[in-house]
Design a protein around this motif. Structure first.
Motif, PDB file in Angstrom:
ATOM      1  N   LEU A  55     -11.593  -6.299   0.965  1.00  0.00           N
ATOM      2  CA  LEU A  55     -10.554  -5.320   1.295  1.00  0.00           C
ATOM      3  C   LEU A  55      -9.159  -5.780   0.870  1.00  0.00           C
ATOM      4  N   LYS A  56      -8.869  -7.061   0.968  1.00  0.00           N
ATOM      5  CA  LYS A  56      -7.538  -7.567   0.606  1.00  0.00           C
ATOM      6  C   LYS A  56      -7.191  -7.283  -0.853  1.00  0.00           C
ATOM      7  N   LYS A  57      -8.208  -7.122  -1.707  1.00  0.00           N
ATOM      8  CA  LYS A  57      -7.971  -6.824  -3.127  1.00  0.00           C
ATOM      9  C   LYS A  57      -7.335  -5.447  -3.321  1.00  0.00           C
ATOM     10  N   PHE A  58      -7.404  -4.597  -2.307  1.00  0.00           N
ATOM     11  CA  PHE A  58      -6.850  -3.250  -2.412  1.00  0.00           C
ATOM     12  C   PHE A  58      -5.351  -3.209  -2.112  1.00  0.00           C
ATOM     13  N   PHE A  59      -4.784  -4.313  -1.676  1.00  0.00           N
ATOM     14  CA  PHE A  59      -3.360  -4.340  -1.369  1.00  0.00           C
ATOM     15  C   PHE A  59      -2.534  -4.662  -2.599  1.00  0.00           C
ATOM     16  N   ASN A  60      -1.428  -3.938  -2.753  1.00  0.00           N
ATOM     17  CA  ASN A  60      -0.490  -4.142  -3.856  1.00  0.00           C
ATOM     18  C   ASN A  60       0.416  -5.310  -3.476  1.00  0.00           C
ATOM     19  N   THR A  61      -0.058  -6.517  -3.749  1.00  0.00           N
ATOM     20  CA  THR A  61       0.663  -7.719  -3.326  1.00  0.00           C
ATOM     21  C   THR A  61       1.988  -7.927  -4.055  1.00  0.00           C
ATOM     22  N   SER A  62       2.199  -7.251  -5.165  1.00  0.00           N
ATOM     23  CA  SER A  62       3.460  -7.404  -5.883  1.00  0.00           C
ATOM     24  C   SER A  62       4.469  -6.312  -5.506  1.00  0.00           C
ATOM     25  N   GLY A  63       4.086  -5.451  -4.582  1.00  0.00           N
ATOM     26  CA  GLY A  63       4.969  -4.358  -4.184  1.00  0.00           C
ATOM     27  C   GLY A  63       6.054  -4.783  -3.208  1.00  0.00           C
ATOM     28  N   ILE A  64       7.169  -4.099  -3.261  1.00  0.00           N
ATOM     29  CA  ILE A  64       8.306  -4.375  -2.383  1.00  0.00           C
ATOM     30  C   ILE A  64       7.906  -4.173  -0.920  1.00  0.00           C
ATOM     31  N   LEU A  65       7.204  -3.088  -0.647  1.00  0.00           N
ATOM     32  CA  LEU A  65       6.795  -2.766   0.723  1.00  0.00           C
ATOM     33  C   LEU A  65       5.898  -3.862   1.304  1.00  0.00           C
ATOM     34  N   TYR A  66       4.996  -4.374   0.492  1.00  0.00           N
ATOM     35  CA  TYR A  66       4.096  -5.461   0.913  1.00  0.00           C
ATOM     36  C   TYR A  66       4.919  -6.668   1.372  1.00  0.00           C
ATOM     37  N   ARG A  67       5.925  -7.012   0.583  1.00  0.00           N
ATOM     38  CA  ARG A  67       6.774  -8.164   0.920  1.00  0.00           C
ATOM     39  C   ARG A  67       7.652  -7.862   2.128  1.00  0.00           C
ATOM     40  N   GLU A  68       8.247  -6.662   2.167  1.00  0.00           N
ATOM     41  CA  GLU A  68       9.115  -6.296   3.290  1.00  0.00           C
ATOM     42  C   GLU A  68       8.368  -6.331   4.622  1.00  0.00           C
ATOM     43  N   MET A  69       7.100  -5.939   4.590  1.00  0.00           N
ATOM     44  CA  MET A  69       6.300  -5.894   5.813  1.00  0.00           C
ATOM     45  C   MET A  69       5.647  -7.240   6.129  1.00  0.00           C
ATOM     46  N   ASN A  70       5.902  -8.248   5.289  1.00  0.00           N
ATOM     47  CA  ASN A  70       5.341  -9.587   5.475  1.00  0.00           C
ATOM     48  C   ASN A  70       3.816  -9.543   5.624  1.00  0.00           C
ATOM     49  N   LEU A  71       3.189  -8.759   4.771  1.00  0.00           N
ATOM     50  CA  LEU A  71       1.746  -8.550   4.898  1.00  0.00           C
ATOM     51  C   LEU A  71       0.911  -9.765   4.500  1.00  0.00           C
ATOM     52  N   LYS A  72       1.468 -10.635   3.687  1.00  0.00           N
ATOM     53  CA  LYS A  72       0.705 -11.827   3.303  1.00  0.00           C
ATOM     54  C   LYS A  72       0.240 -12.572   4.556  1.00  0.00           C
ATOM     55  N   GLU A  73       1.110 -12.693   5.514  1.00  0.00           N
ATOM     56  CA  GLU A  73       0.760 -13.374   6.766  1.00  0.00           C
ATOM     57  C   GLU A  73       0.020 -12.457   7.728  1.00  0.00           C
ATOM     58  N   LYS A  74       0.466 -11.224   7.838  1.00  0.00           N
ATOM     59  CA  LYS A  74      -0.123 -10.297   8.812  1.00  0.00           C
ATOM     60  C   LYS A  74      -1.588  -9.977   8.530  1.00  0.00           C
ATOM     61  N   LEU A  75      -1.953  -9.894   7.257  1.00  0.00           N
ATOM     62  CA  LEU A  75      -3.333  -9.533   6.899  1.00  0.00           C
ATOM     63  C   LEU A  75      -4.351 -10.549   7.411  1.00  0.00           C
ATOM     64  N   THR A  76      -3.914 -11.795   7.575  1.00  0.00           N
ATOM     65  CA  THR A  76      -4.847 -12.834   8.017  1.00  0.00           C
ATOM     66  C   THR A  76      -5.359 -12.594   9.434  1.00  0.00           C
ATOM     67  N   THR A  77      -4.586 -11.860  10.221  1.00  0.00           N
ATOM     68  CA  THR A  77      -4.996 -11.617  11.606  1.00  0.00           C
ATOM     69  C   THR A  77      -5.418 -10.172  11.878  1.00  0.00           C
ATOM     70  N   MET A  78      -5.347  -9.327  10.867  1.00  0.00           N
ATOM     71  CA  MET A  78      -5.699  -7.914  11.055  1.00  0.00           C
ATOM     72  C   MET A  78      -7.200  -7.688  10.909  1.00  0.00           C
ATOM     73  N   SER A  79      -7.701  -6.726  11.653  1.00  0.00           N
ATOM     74  CA  SER A  79      -9.110  -6.341  11.521  1.00  0.00           C
ATOM     75  C   SER A  79      -9.265  -5.452  10.288  1.00  0.00           C
ATOM     76  N   GLU A  80     -10.505  -5.268   9.850  1.00  0.00           N
ATOM     77  CA  GLU A  80     -10.760  -4.396   8.701  1.00  0.00           C
ATOM     78  C   GLU A  80     -10.266  -2.976   9.003  1.00  0.00           C
ATOM     79  N   ALA A  81     -10.518  -2.495  10.208  1.00  0.00           N
ATOM     80  CA  ALA A  81     -10.082  -1.141  10.587  1.00  0.00           C
ATOM     81  C   ALA A  81      -8.559  -1.017  10.528  1.00  0.00           C
ATOM     82  N   GLU A  82      -7.843  -2.048  10.959  1.00  0.00           N
ATOM     83  CA  GLU A  82      -6.369  -2.022  10.915  1.00  0.00           C
ATOM     84  C   GLU A  82      -5.876  -2.026   9.473  1.00  0.00           C
TER      85      GLU A  82
END
Length: 124
Positions: A55-82
């Motif tokens: 599922l992580k492959k579906f995230f646009n890791t180079s996007g501004i929104l991804y960085r603004e939301m600090n998703l690199k760290e947040k995704l590690t604790t999120m469930s698949e449903a989240e």
């Protein structure tokens, strides 16, 4: 091959390159703007299953929104449903372009992978 959906962001340079590749290789496709018509939770679940990728492959890791939301760290604790809910909330979070065809989904534009998938360039 039946219908091919090309899910993209028209202003994205990679998507523009991918569209030109599809056109120059005579691939019949239907374009869909990922920002105006982002994938639903059900579609993302389907794409996930069909792609065989994590599922992580579906995230646009180079996007501004991804960085603004600090998703690199947040995704590690999120469930698949989240994660699915988050991807469905904003098309700019989704890695693009996506090719949805038959039983497969391609994530991002990798020319070699696309050529193999669409069986182009083999005859040389």
């Amino acid at each position: 091959m039946k219908k091919v959906d090309f899910i993209n962001y028209p202003k994205c340079t990679t998507c523009i390159k991918a569209r030109k590749w599809l056109e120059s290789n005579n691939v019949n496709f239907e374009a869909r703007d990922i920002v105006l018509n982002n994938p639903t939770e059900e579609e993302i679940k389907d794409y996930l299953k069909r792609s065989g990728k994590e599922l992580k492959k579906f995230f646009n890791t180079s996007g501004i929104l991804y960085r603004e939301m600090n998703l690199k760290e947040k995704l590690t604790t999120m469930s698949e449903a989240e994660m699915i809910k988050l991807l469905a909330s904003n098309g700019k979070l989704v890695k693009r372009p996506l090719i949805v065809a038959d039983k497969n989904v391609l994530i991002g534009f990798k020319e070699e992978e696309w050529a193999k998938f669409f069986k182009v360039g083999d005859e040389k």
